[in-house]
Design an enzyme around this catalytic site. Sequence first.
Site, PDB file in Angstrom:
ATOM      1  N   ASP A 144       0.817  -1.205   0.000  1.00  0.00           N
ATOM      2  CA  ASP A 144       0.000   0.000   0.000  1.00  0.00           C
ATOM      3  C   ASP A 144       0.855   1.262   0.000  1.00  0.00           C
ATOM      4  OD1 ASP A 144      -3.195  -0.402   0.684  1.00  0.00           O
ATOM      5  OD2 ASP A 144      -1.949  -2.138   1.119  1.00  0.00           O
ATOM      6  N   ASN A 155       2.057  -2.970   4.144  1.00  0.00           N
ATOM      7  CA  ASN A 155       1.062  -3.824   3.490  1.00  0.00           C
ATOM      8  C   ASN A 155       0.113  -4.330   4.568  1.00  0.00           C
ATOM      9  OD1 ASN A 155       0.104  -5.134   1.029  1.00  0.00           O
ATOM     10  ND2 ASN A 155       0.754  -7.053   1.975  1.00  0.00           N
TER      11      ASN A 155
END
Length: 349
Positions: free
Chosen positions: A241, A251
């Site tokens: 992310d 993440n």
Amino acid sequence: MSTYDHDSIRAVQWTGTHLRLLDQRLLPQRCVHVDLDSATEAAGAIRNMVVRGAPAIGVAAAYAAVLAGRAAWREAGPDWRRAMEPALQALADSRPTAVNLFWALGHMRQVMDGLPAEADPEPALLAAAQGIHEADVAGNRRMGDLGAALIPPGQDVLTHCNAGSLATAGYGTALGVIRSAFAQGRIGHVYADETRPWLQGSRLTAWELVQDDIPVTLLCEGAAAGLMRQGRVGWVVVGADRIAANGDTANKVGTYGLAVLARHHGVGFMVVAPTSTIDADAANGSAIPIEQRGEEEVLELAGQRVAAEGAGAWNPAFDVTPAELIDAIVTEKGVVEHPGGRGVTSLLD
């Protein structure tokens, strides 16, 4: 068989008049699409996990900016820029960790800045959003090929959360690598963590792989160590992310633990994400904001409390994996192996 077979799912679509999202909260029991006519509705859909996955959030936000431009032009005419601001701010506030959201909104703002006040912004914004959408699919396919090349034939893989077509404009990041590797005969089986508390692995990744005829076995997060100890997997393949300049990667929560386990057991650890996920302004992982979500997501399951009354919960949506534990970061612009010693900013040149 084409390298790009096993790819039938699209979570974000533009119908020609509005934004259509596959409601991922309802999978796998129901496959329901939601049609959105306003940026405010889109912001709520992002916040409430109708759409999730950093690249998909970015694409959805770009189309939401189109809806904001349409509404602002109708409401305020030449003063459309001012009228768009509340909607753009609502989108920016919807998910703080997914840097693709801010990248997409920044790109749309650049387009806005190049338009005259007397011009209807919708056509130019729509062209920009469609460009982001198409580039994401093309980039995912490029990443799929680059990442697959790192996996020797005969090694199965483990993945966490969902970084597939459902999390992107199509094909996927981590699952894009898995799709390409499966099509090339490099892997024969995928293991997927359930991914608590939202169960993206069991609800989304397993569903997505089953739809595209890729063999998948689910496991609880706590079973990953035993799987690795038995030599059942050669690589862990995950998405991201946000990636800091030094390669530290945020993440879905649980990714950091997998990286520690992989290093202990001699299993490769691969992060797959577009360069729009790299935050050059974040020197390292400590600069990445970690979204804290409500306690009820941990204390309840499908609205039914499963924890003892009186118990609280800690619910970070993400954790940060240090670059030193990552063997390769794969992007559409190339691969950085062992990023702990070099970072990833060279990919932005």
